[in-house]
Each structure stands twice: as structure tokens, then as C-alpha cells.
Design a protein around this motif. Structure first.
Motif, short mmCIF file in Angstrom:
data_model
loop_
_atom_site.label_atom_id
_atom_site.label_comp_id
_atom_site.label_asym_id
_atom_site.label_seq_id
_atom_site.Cartn_x
_atom_site.Cartn_y
_atom_site.Cartn_z
N PHE A 57 28.64 17.52 -51.26
CA PHE A 57 29.02 16.69 -52.41
C PHE A 57 28.12 15.47 -52.58
O PHE A 57 28.19 14.80 -53.61
CB PHE A 57 30.48 16.24 -52.28
CG PHE A 57 31.47 17.35 -52.50
CD1 PHE A 57 31.75 17.80 -53.78
CD2 PHE A 57 32.10 17.95 -51.43
CE1 PHE A 57 32.65 18.83 -53.99
CE2 PHE A 57 33.00 18.99 -51.62
CZ PHE A 57 33.28 19.43 -52.91
N ILE A 58 27.27 15.17 -51.59
CA ILE A 58 26.36 14.04 -51.73
C ILE A 58 25.35 14.27 -52.86
O ILE A 58 25.23 13.44 -53.77
CB ILE A 58 25.65 13.74 -50.39
CG1 ILE A 58 26.66 13.27 -49.36
CG2 ILE A 58 24.55 12.70 -50.59
CD1 ILE A 58 26.06 13.03 -47.99
N SER A 61 27.08 14.12 -56.13
CA SER A 61 27.39 12.76 -56.55
C SER A 61 26.18 12.10 -57.22
O SER A 61 26.31 11.47 -58.29
CB SER A 61 27.82 11.93 -55.34
OG SER A 61 27.97 10.57 -55.66
N SER A 78 31.82 11.69 -55.76
CA SER A 78 31.53 10.53 -54.91
C SER A 78 32.63 10.33 -53.88
O SER A 78 32.37 10.00 -52.71
CB SER A 78 31.40 9.27 -55.78
OG SER A 78 30.35 9.41 -56.71
N ALA A 81 32.20 12.93 -51.22
CA ALA A 81 30.97 12.72 -50.46
C ALA A 81 31.16 11.66 -49.39
O ALA A 81 30.59 11.75 -48.29
CB ALA A 81 29.83 12.31 -51.40
N CYS A 284 26.69 6.17 -52.75
CA CYS A 284 27.88 6.91 -53.17
C CYS A 284 29.03 5.97 -53.51
O CYS A 284 29.80 6.23 -54.46
CB CYS A 284 28.31 7.89 -52.07
SG CYS A 284 27.17 9.27 -51.81
#
Length: 416
Positions: A57-58, A61, A78, A81, A284
């Protein structure tokens, strides 16, 4: 003419080491004696837990923010992440602590134990979201002492009829939490008595003597400095002069429950990993805070609920799992240390730090929480004190704590 000294690169006598690439020689030079290699360190760091699957998910984001996707997607990506990043911060801190000894380990954990809350708080502060800063800090305290501690007591109670931990350490921690709570009641009482504004809706460019009042700012900033001093004294108390208060006394015929953290990373590798994760978390967190306003407006989610309930889940996810696991293994000193200790860090270190940072950056953040939030904190600390002062726990006490947390979450959802 014979050389006067032998090159260190040829000390093995066969020149093998001198044939290594320069980058490999540098990495070997900064790796401590007996420590895992850089490759082994980062393999463990990135692939040592199934939790790290969420690292996907980084990039989502970053992409969603820069391509201006829907606010809910930006917030969700975000949010998810930061969850594994919080765990990696804790892991890197633990690995650095292996070689540093008890005192430096305590200072390191004090600095980075709540790194996610600090990063999210500073990001919100610089965006002028003072209410988010306050509610997220309050939410972190409530999440630790009600939700995480409650779930730990509840889970541990199913495996052990009664959990036991050091009464002296619990009393010291509970007393410090009570002091922190009182220091938040005093600014609220001052503001209510004199009709001083709390400054949440003030433009951040307004003079300090306007809104909030100069008196409220003076009280908050002075109190913040004093709380930082008290927290430093508490660390010295816990790590130096009264360490026996925070460790269960074990009889001669009872095996010790002390567990050393296994060195799975080199110290320098852990330090660089800590720095890298902190930078990524900062980005993030900035994306998360930037999406809160639009998400709250478009989907009718109260901002107070986001700050008090949702954001603390990000920083406490890894702690939640660890605390519950320790309670199930009947290691309640560690559970108390994680839950109550983390809350003490927030109340006596992170919140005062946010006030000082706001002072330095021209953002009028104070210790004046709204009356409703102040009452919620007071009753929560009161209940926790009642339950831990005897040094014993059971599943019924856990159920009480979780129930109170759910009631508070419901109240903030309705309050809006």
C-alpha cells in the motif's frame, strides 16, 4: 625496496579480500563483529513477517496522492501503508536496542516508541489541523489504556484465571497517568472560568495574544516543559533507581521469564532502516492528513471520530498484537509496559513535544481539550487506575475496558 607495512586488504595473505568490490568492503567494514550481514539484516527486516504484505500500500499511497484519486482511496491507502511501517519502526528500534544496553535502549524506545504518532501529529500540526492533533493524541492514550489493555486482559483471561504483575510499577505508572490527566484538566478549567477560547478554529497566523489567550498559551507551554522534565525523571526512575518495580519477582524454583531480543540485524543496518522507514512514514502521514478533510466532508465521517478512533489504530496495530500475545503467555509486566507505558509516553512526551513544536512553528496548539474530551480522559484513567492498582487482572476487567472504549467511540461518532 621492501615495503614498510602490509596493506590491511592483504592481511589474509592471499589477496582474496583485496579482490572484493569496494561497496562490499565498505559494507563489511561497517558491520559489527558477530552481527548479521546487511543482506541477512534486510531480508529479515522486509520478509520476517506476513504483516509486511501490507507494504504494497506504500506505492499505492504515493500514486493515489500524486494522481489525485478519490479522497477515500487516498485516505485508505495511506492508512493501510502506515500500519506495517509502524511495525517496522518498532522492529528496527528493538534491533538497535540489542547492542546498546538497558539505559540507551530505554532512551531509544522513548524516542521512537511512538514515532508514528509523532510523525502524524507534526504533519497535522503543519497543516493547521490542530483539532486532529489533539484528538489523535487523546485517541492514542484511550486506545492503549482501554482497547489494547482491555483486549490483552480479555485474551489472557481465557488462558489464565488470574494475571499478576508488579504492584509497585503499576502504582507508579497509574500515578503518572493521573498527573498527566490533571495537567489537561487545569487548562480546561482555566479556559472555562475566564472564557478563554481554545484556539482550535483560530487562523495559525494570528498573534499569540489573540486566540487562544496568552494566558492559556503560557500555561500550556510551561506545563509542556515541566511534563517533559517529569518524563525524563520517570525514565531514570524506571531504568536506573527502581528497576525492580517493573519486573516481576521470580522465586528460586520458578524459571525466569526474561527474554532477550535476538540480534537479527546489524546495528548500522537497523539504524539506516529506522531512518528510511521514518522518512517513508512521514510522506504517508502527510498524504493521510491531507485527505482527512475531504474524506470527512464527502462521506459524512466526523473528524473527531477519525482523529480519536481511526488514526490511533494505525500506530497501535503492532502494539496491539504484541500486547495480547504477551498476556496470553502470562507475561503481564510486558503487557502493562506496552499499554500503560505507551500512554505515558503520549501524555508526558508526545503531547508536550507537539506543543513545543507548535510554539516553534507559530501554531497555537495548547493543552486545552474540549470539556467532553477532558471528561472522557478523566473517567478512562480513573477506571484503569482502579483495575491495575491491585497488580491482578482477569477477563472481566478486560471486558470492562473494551466496553468503555466502544461507548466512547459511539459517543464521538454521534457527537460529530
Amino acid at each position: 625496496m621492501a615495503p614498510t607495512e602490509t596493506s590491511p586488504l592483504l592481511e589474509n595473505g592471499n589477496g582474496v579480500e583485496s579482490s572484493l568490490p569496494f561497496s562490499r568492503r565498505v559494507l563489511k567494514a561497517v558491520k559489527g563483529e558477530g552481527e548479521p550481514s546487511w543482506v541477512a539484516s534486510y531480508q529479515y527486516f522486509l520478509f520476517g513477517s506476513w504483516f509486511n504484505i501490507l507494504l504494497v500500500f506504500i506505492p499505492l499511497s504515493f500514486v493515489s496522492h500524486n494522481l489525485a484519486w478519490d479522497a477515500a482511496l487516498r485516505f485508505s491507502f495511506s492508512f493501510l501503508a502506515i500500519v506495517p511501517l509502524a511495525k517496522l519502526l518498532g522492529e528496527a528500534t528493538d534491533q538497535m536496542s540489542v547492542k546498546l544496553g538497558q539505559t540507551l535502549s530505554g532512551l531509544l524506545n522513548a524516542s521512537f516508541g511512538n514515532a508514528v504518532e509523532i510523525i502524524v501529529g507534526i504533519a497535522a500540526l503543519l497543516e493547521g489541523e490542530l483539532m486532529i492533533v489533539q484528538t489523535s493524541m487523546l485517541g492514542s492514550i484511550l486506545s492503549n489504556i482501554l482497547l489494547v489493555l482491555g483486549c490483552s486482559f480479555l485474551a489472557g483471561g481465557f488462558y489464565h484465571k488470574q494475571g499478576n504483575f508488579q504492584v509497585e510499577g503499576a502504582q507508579a505508572s497509574a500515578s503518572l497517568m493521573t498527573l498527566s490527566c490533571i495537567t489537561l484538566v487545569i487548562p480546561a478549567a482555566y479556559a472555562s472560568t475566564l472564557g478563554a477560547d481554545d484556539g482550535k478554529d483560530c487562523p495559525i497566523s494570528e498573534d499569540e495574544g489573540g486566540c487562544p489567550s496568552s494566558g492559556l498559551l503560557t500555561i500550556s507551554r510551561g506545563t509542556a516543559i515541566l511534563l517533559l522534565f517529569v518524563y525524563g525523571a520517570y525514565l531514570y526512575f524506571q531504568l536506573k533507581t527502581h528497576t525492580d518495580y517493573f519486573h516481576r519477582k521470580v522465586s528460586d524454583d520458578e524459571p525466569s521469564e526474561e527474554e532477550e531480543t535476538e540480534a537479527r540485524m546489524g546495528t548500522v543496518a537497523a539504524g539506516t532502516a529506522l531512518l528510511l522507514v521514518t522518512v517513508v512514514t512521514a510522506f504517508c502521514a502527510e498524504y493521510l492528513v491531507a485527505s482527512i478533510e475531504e474524506t470527512a466532508t464527502r462521506y459524512n465521517i466526523p473528524k473527531a471520530f477519525i482523529g480519536l478512533i481511526l488514526l490511533p489504530i494505525v500506530g497501535n496495530a503492532a502494539e496491539h498484537v504484541t500486547s495480547v500475545w504477551m498476556a496470553m503467555k502470562n507475561k503481564y509486566e510486558l503487557t502493562i509496559g506496552i499499554c500503560v507505558g505507551s500512554s505515558i509516553q503520549i501524555a508526558n512526551f508526545v503531547i508536550p513535544l507537539m506543543v513545543i513544536v507548535g510554539w516553534m512553528t507559530g501554531h497555537p496548539l495548547t493543552l486545552h481539550f474540549a470539556n467532553f474530551e477532558t471528561i472522557v480522559l478523566f473517567v478512562s484513567v480513573f477506571l484503569v487506575n482502579l483495575l491495575i492498582m491491585d497488580g491482578k487482572s482477569n477477563y472481566m476487567e478486560g471486558l470492562m475496558l473494551v466496553t468503555l472504549y466502544i461507548v466512547i467511540a459511539l459517543a464521538f461518532w454521534v457527537k460529530g
